[in-house]
Design an enzyme around this catalytic site. Structure first.
Site, PDB file in Angstrom:
ATOM      1  CB  CYS A   3     -22.549 -28.364 -50.667  1.00 39.97           C
ATOM      2  SG  CYS A   3     -23.270 -30.023 -50.243  1.00 39.97           S
ATOM      3  NE  ARG A  63     -32.404 -31.911 -53.767  1.00 39.06           N
ATOM      4  CZ  ARG A  63     -32.490 -33.330 -53.770  1.00 39.06           C
ATOM      5  NH1 ARG A  63     -31.581 -34.095 -54.118  1.00 39.06           N
ATOM      6  NH2 ARG A  63     -33.663 -33.977 -53.602  1.00 39.06           N
ATOM      7  CG  ASN A  85     -29.863 -19.491 -49.726  1.00 32.77           C
ATOM      8  OD1 ASN A  85     -28.837 -20.291 -50.166  1.00 32.77           O
ATOM      9  ND2 ASN A  85     -30.302 -19.181 -48.388  1.00 32.77           N
ATOM     10  CG  PHE A 114     -17.279 -27.671 -46.098  1.00 35.53           C
ATOM     11  CD1 PHE A 114     -17.711 -29.101 -45.614  1.00 35.53           C
ATOM     12  CD2 PHE A 114     -16.606 -26.811 -44.776  1.00 35.53           C
ATOM     13  CE1 PHE A 114     -17.292 -29.627 -44.331  1.00 35.53           C
ATOM     14  CE2 PHE A 114     -16.390 -27.783 -43.670  1.00 35.53           C
ATOM     15  CZ  PHE A 114     -16.759 -28.717 -43.588  1.00 35.53           C
ATOM     16  CG  HIS A 123     -21.157 -27.573 -36.745  1.00 32.55           C
ATOM     17  ND1 HIS A 123     -20.493 -27.863 -37.812  1.00 32.55           N
ATOM     18  CD2 HIS A 123     -21.445 -26.435 -36.512  1.00 32.55           C
ATOM     19  CE1 HIS A 123     -19.873 -26.552 -37.868  1.00 32.55           C
ATOM     20  NE2 HIS A 123     -20.560 -26.034 -37.069  1.00 32.55           N
ATOM     21  CB  ILE A 176     -23.178 -33.067 -46.416  1.00 28.74           C
ATOM     22  CG1 ILE A 176     -23.401 -32.679 -47.918  1.00 28.74           C
ATOM     23  CG2 ILE A 176     -23.712 -34.504 -46.133  1.00 28.74           C
ATOM     24  CD1 ILE A 176     -22.395 -33.587 -48.445  1.00 28.74           C
ATOM     25  CB  ALA A 193     -22.618 -22.749 -45.711  1.00 27.18           C
ATOM     26  CG  LEU A 194     -21.823 -21.396 -40.495  1.00 27.95           C
ATOM     27  CD1 LEU A 194     -21.154 -21.693 -38.869  1.00 27.95           C
ATOM     28  CD2 LEU A 194     -23.322 -20.574 -40.010  1.00 27.95           C
ATOM     29  CD  GLU A 195     -16.841 -18.976 -42.727  1.00 26.61           C
ATOM     30  OE1 GLU A 195     -17.078 -20.150 -43.476  1.00 26.61           O
ATOM     31  OE2 GLU A 195     -16.928 -19.312 -41.362  1.00 26.61           O
TER      32      GLU A 195
HETATM   33  N1  LIG Z   1     -19.834 -28.880 -42.306  1.00 24.55           N
HETATM   34  C1  LIG Z   1     -20.101 -27.846 -43.198  1.00 24.55           C
HETATM   35  C2  LIG Z   1     -19.740 -26.445 -43.165  1.00 24.55           C
HETATM   36  N2  LIG Z   1     -18.762 -26.113 -41.988  1.00 24.55           N
HETATM   37  C3  LIG Z   1     -17.935 -24.960 -41.703  1.00 24.55           C
HETATM   38  C4  LIG Z   1     -18.732 -23.827 -41.491  1.00 24.55           C
HETATM   39  O1  LIG Z   1     -19.398 -23.479 -42.525  1.00 24.55           O
HETATM   40  C5  LIG Z   1     -17.709 -22.738 -40.975  1.00 24.55           C
HETATM   41  O2  LIG Z   1     -16.955 -22.420 -42.468  1.00 24.55           O
HETATM   42  C6  LIG Z   1     -16.900 -22.968 -39.921  1.00 24.55           C
HETATM   43  O3  LIG Z   1     -17.888 -23.372 -38.709  1.00 24.55           O
HETATM   44  C7  LIG Z   1     -15.805 -21.820 -39.683  1.00 24.55           C
HETATM   45  O4  LIG Z   1     -16.685 -20.942 -39.249  1.00 24.55           O
HETATM   46  N3  LIG Z   1     -19.659 -25.701 -43.934  1.00 24.55           N
HETATM   47  C8  LIG Z   1     -20.220 -25.988 -45.314  1.00 24.55           C
HETATM   48  O5  LIG Z   1     -20.308 -25.209 -46.248  1.00 24.55           O
HETATM   49  N4  LIG Z   1     -20.686 -27.190 -45.473  1.00 24.55           N
HETATM   50  C9  LIG Z   1     -20.600 -28.210 -44.599  1.00 24.55           C
HETATM   51  O6  LIG Z   1     -21.070 -29.158 -44.685  1.00 24.55           O
HETATM   52  C1  LIG Z   2     -22.692 -29.714 -41.380  1.00 22.92           C
HETATM   53  C2  LIG Z   2     -21.599 -30.168 -40.788  1.00 22.92           C
HETATM   54  O1  LIG Z   2     -21.146 -29.246 -39.759  1.00 22.92           O
HETATM   55  C3  LIG Z   2     -21.142 -31.553 -40.731  1.00 22.92           C
HETATM   56  O2  LIG Z   2     -20.186 -31.841 -41.910  1.00 22.92           O
HETATM   57  C4  LIG Z   2     -20.146 -31.757 -39.585  1.00 22.92           C
HETATM   58  O3  LIG Z   2     -20.159 -33.198 -39.398  1.00 22.92           O
HETATM   59  P1  LIG Z   2     -20.075 -33.627 -37.650  1.00 22.92           P
HETATM   60  O4  LIG Z   2     -21.573 -33.117 -37.358  1.00 22.92           O
HETATM   61  O5  LIG Z   2     -20.211 -35.123 -37.925  1.00 22.92           O
HETATM   62  O6  LIG Z   2     -19.166 -33.029 -36.783  1.00 22.92           O
END
Ligand SMILES: Nc1c(NC[C@H](O)[C@H](O)[C@H](O)CO)[nH]c(=O)[nH]c1=O
Ligand SMILES: CC(=O)[C@@H](O)COP(=O)(O)O
Length: 139
Positions: free
Chosen positions: A66, A112, A98, A11, A74, A68, A42-44
């Site tokens: 990562c 980190r 992890n 990401f 979310h 953030i 990360a969700l995948e």
């Molecule tokens: N916001 C971040 C994400 N969001 C994407 C999700 O992990 C996933 O790919 C999406 O929801 C589709 O299923 N992923 C990160 O790894 N880091 C982020 O900050």
């Molecule tokens: C961790 C996240 O999903 C984040 O990067 C998404 O940002 P937002 O909460 O401003 O849509």
């Protein structure tokens, strides 16, 4: 020969590049071989680990990513659910380190990600090797 799959969520590409350096260095130092699998976020990661484990090719896994915090809830979903699903896989008997960063900003991530005193990628690699040894000890 211990064989590890690094599953990296790209990401944040530059941070992912830094994270994987630490993981690779730790695995190489331990004499383990590894492959790398890339996923969008990360969700995948947990599903990718489950898919790969069905192959029987890996002794353990390193999860790198990562997350953030942004403006919405979310962050909690992505950070919490990826960690929860990885923990569930470990309780199903998989050895997983992890190394997914869950941070407030990029500065915290960079502190980190690189090979430094807070090298979370290297830490995750060392953790999975330790868990493989523990798993072997108890058969
Ligand atoms: N916001 C971040 C994400 N969001 C994407 C999700 O992990 C996933 O790919 C999406 O929801 C589709 O299923 N992923 C990160 O790894 N880091 C982020 O900050
Ligand atoms: C961790 C996240 O999903 C984040 O990067 C998404 O940002 P937002 O909460 O401003 O849509």
């Amino acid at each position: 020969m211990t064989n590890i799959l690094i599953v990296e969520a790209r990401f944040y590409g530059a941070i992912a590049d830094a994270q994987i350096e630490g993981a690779r260095a730790a695995l190489s130092a331990a004499g383990a071989t590894h492959d790398v699998l890339t996923v969008p976020g990360a969700l995948e990661i947990p599903a990718a680990i489950a898919f790969a484990d069905a192959s029987g090719n890996y002794d353990g896994y390193v999860a790198l990513g990562c997350v953030i915090r942004g403006e919405t809830y979310h962050f909690e979903v992505v950070a919490g659910e990826s960690a929860r699903a990885i923990m569930a896989l470990t309780l199903d008997g998989l050895a997983i380190g992890n190394g997914i960063l869950t941070v407030e900003n990029e500065a915290q991530a960079w502190a980190r990600a690189r090979q430094s005193e807070k090298d979370k990628g290297g830490e995750a690699a060392k953790a999975v090797l330790a868990m493989i040894a523990i798993k072997a000890k108890f058969g």
